[in-house]
Design an enzyme around this catalytic site. Structure first.
Site, PDB file in Angstrom:
ATOM      1  N   ASP A   1       1.487  81.479 -13.908  1.00 52.85           N
ATOM      2  CA  ASP A   1       0.569  82.409 -13.236  1.00 52.85           C
ATOM      3  C   ASP A   1       0.309  83.635 -14.132  1.00 52.85           C
ATOM      4  O   ASP A   1       1.245  84.184 -14.726  1.00 52.85           O
ATOM      5  CB  ASP A   1       1.270  82.832 -11.922  1.00 52.85           C
ATOM      6  CG  ASP A   1       0.352  83.500 -10.931  1.00 52.85           C
ATOM      7  OD1 ASP A   1      -0.862  83.256 -10.978  1.00 52.85           O
ATOM      8  OD2 ASP A   1       0.869  84.262 -10.083  1.00 52.85           O
ATOM      9  N   HIS A   2      -0.943  84.064 -14.215  1.00 51.25           N
ATOM     10  CA  HIS A   2      -1.314  85.326 -14.898  1.00 51.25           C
ATOM     11  C   HIS A   2      -0.710  85.513 -16.292  1.00 51.25           C
ATOM     12  O   HIS A   2      -0.062  86.531 -16.555  1.00 51.25           O
ATOM     13  CB  HIS A   2      -0.893  86.537 -14.053  1.00 51.25           C
ATOM     14  CG  HIS A   2      -1.733  86.705 -12.836  1.00 51.25           C
ATOM     15  ND1 HIS A   2      -3.028  87.144 -12.874  1.00 51.25           N
ATOM     16  CD2 HIS A   2      -1.446  86.462 -11.538  1.00 51.25           C
ATOM     17  CE1 HIS A   2      -3.521  87.165 -11.652  1.00 51.25           C
ATOM     18  NE2 HIS A   2      -2.580  86.753 -10.816  1.00 51.25           N
TER      19      HIS A   2
ATOM     20  N   HIS B   1      -3.103  91.996  -5.163  1.00 53.46           N
ATOM     21  CA  HIS B   1      -1.732  91.488  -5.245  1.00 53.46           C
ATOM     22  C   HIS B   1      -0.766  92.462  -4.582  1.00 53.46           C
ATOM     23  O   HIS B   1      -0.931  93.679  -4.693  1.00 53.46           O
ATOM     24  CB  HIS B   1      -1.315  91.352  -6.715  1.00 53.46           C
ATOM     25  CG  HIS B   1      -2.015  90.236  -7.431  1.00 53.46           C
ATOM     26  ND1 HIS B   1      -2.834  90.444  -8.515  1.00 53.46           N
ATOM     27  CD2 HIS B   1      -1.995  88.906  -7.216  1.00 53.46           C
ATOM     28  CE1 HIS B   1      -3.283  89.276  -8.935  1.00 53.46           C
ATOM     29  NE2 HIS B   1      -2.798  88.325  -8.173  1.00 53.46           N
TER      30      HIS B   1
ATOM     31  N   HIS C   1      -6.376  85.010  -4.929  1.00 57.62           N
ATOM     32  CA  HIS C   1      -5.105  85.669  -5.237  1.00 57.62           C
ATOM     33  C   HIS C   1      -4.817  86.701  -4.149  1.00 57.62           C
ATOM     34  O   HIS C   1      -5.714  87.088  -3.410  1.00 57.62           O
ATOM     35  CB  HIS C   1      -5.192  86.344  -6.615  1.00 57.62           C
ATOM     36  CG  HIS C   1      -5.064  85.371  -7.743  1.00 57.62           C
ATOM     37  ND1 HIS C   1      -4.001  85.356  -8.603  1.00 57.62           N
ATOM     38  CD2 HIS C   1      -5.858  84.343  -8.120  1.00 57.62           C
ATOM     39  CE1 HIS C   1      -4.145  84.367  -9.464  1.00 57.62           C
ATOM     40  NE2 HIS C   1      -5.276  83.739  -9.209  1.00 57.62           N
TER      41      HIS C   1
HETATM   42  P1  13P Z   1       0.568  88.115  -3.292  1.00 57.69           P
HETATM   43  O1  13P Z   1       1.860  88.399  -3.992  1.00 57.69           O
HETATM   44  O2  13P Z   1      -0.136  89.361  -2.927  1.00 57.69           O
HETATM   45  O3  13P Z   1       0.705  87.172  -2.167  1.00 57.69           O
HETATM   46  O4  13P Z   1      -0.362  87.384  -4.387  1.00 57.69           O
HETATM   47  C1  13P Z   1       0.108  86.227  -5.035  1.00 57.69           C
HETATM   48  C2  13P Z   1      -0.777  85.866  -6.158  1.00 57.69           C
HETATM   49  O5  13P Z   1      -1.972  86.005  -6.098  1.00 57.69           O
HETATM   50  C3  13P Z   1      -0.158  85.291  -7.365  1.00 57.69           C
HETATM   51  O6  13P Z   1      -1.029  85.287  -8.452  1.00 57.69           O
END
Ligand code: 13P
Length: 284
Positions: free
Chosen positions: A81-82, A179, A207
């Protein structure tokens, strides 16, 4: 089966549904998330930040996902992720992750396209899927902070160009979610999401799922969201339960007695999310 994002999203698209993508922060949480998917008979996307992958060990994460997918007959995707760094992405792909996200959302469009394309070239040759982001989702994700002033919605015209030039498998869209939002809920721009759905022909990703109101889940899925990310809700659940257990228990008990209740909490949260029955239909 241990599988790719592209494969599970293809099926989600056919059924007009979404698949839950849940962030794990350690090795313990991982089986608890997969077990929830097994109970609910749905595929599941496990995602980790680069920080978690380095902490747990990329190959350890891959091994657990593979073995549980095989043991329980559930479709599991392991997704980075990211990631902003190409070398981190290569490390994950080489270790066996089946999906990665290149996050070039803070870059100018042209550089975001170039960076994403480079990742797609490496990933595609190894049958690994790629998600990328256009526009900027605000908030904080595992220490990476984007202020609300820098957050901006995904532009539909740019999105068409971005998808065409990069060949990505899924597009993360900025439509008002942030997020790490767990004390309040998000006001989503459904209008912008609709505009994006009308012109983008690949699966869309939301997200900041923790901050999405339950009653909005179906609506975003109807408007093309096929991957639904949830992270903070799990963390908050774990941390609250953990505090309660450590306060309650003697300090010389097995630490399992403090960890297992947290795992049960994680499974409950994931099952509840999946069960908002707009998520993927049972099928195995
Ligand atoms: P949250 O932590 O706000 O639920 O978002 C998760 C997310 O988008 C992970 O990339």
């Amino acid at each position: 089966m241990y599988t790719t994002l592209k494969e599970v999203l293809k099926e989600a698209e056919l059924l007009h549904m979404a698949i839950g993508a849940f962030n794990t922060h350690n090795l313990e949480m991982l089986p608890a998330i997969i077990k929830a998917a097994v109970h609910q008979k749905t595929p599941v996307i496990i995602q980790t930040s680069c920080g978690t992958a380095n902490y747990v060990g990329h190959r350890n994460l891959v091994a657990v996902c593979r073995s549980m997918a095989e043991e329980y007959g559930v479709d599991v995707v392991l997704h980075l992720d990211h990631a902003r760094d190409y070398d981190e992405i290569r490390k994950a792909i080489d270790a066996g992750f089946s999906s990665v996200m290149f996050d070039g959302s803070s870059l100018p469009l042209k550089e975001n396209i170039l960076g994403t394309k480079r990742v797609v070239d490496y990933a595609r040759a190894r049958n690994v899927s790629v998600e990328a982001e256009l526009g900027t989702v605000g908030g904080t994700e595992d220490g990476i902070a984007v202020s609300q002033d820098d957050a901006c919605y995904t532009d539909p015209e740019d999105a068409v160009e971005f998808v065409k030039q990069t060949g990505i498998d899924a597009l993360a869209v900025a439509i008002g979610t942030s997020h790490g939002q767990y004390k309040s809920k998000t006001n989503i721009s459904f209008e912008r999401l609709k505009e994006l759905q009308e012109v983008v022909d690949i699966p869309l990703v939301i997200h900041g799922g923790t901050g999405v109101k339950d009653e909005d889940v179906k609506r975003v899925i109807d408007l093309g969201i096929r991957k639904f990310n949830v992270g903070t809700e799990l963390l908050v659940g774990w941390n609250r339960k953990s505090r309660e257990c450590y306060d309650e228990h003697r300090e010389n008990i097995s630490n399992r007695d403090n960890v297992v209740p947290c795992l049960d909490t994680i499974t409950e949260i994931v099952e509840r999310k999946i069960h908002l029955d707009e998520f993927f239909a049972p099928r195995f």
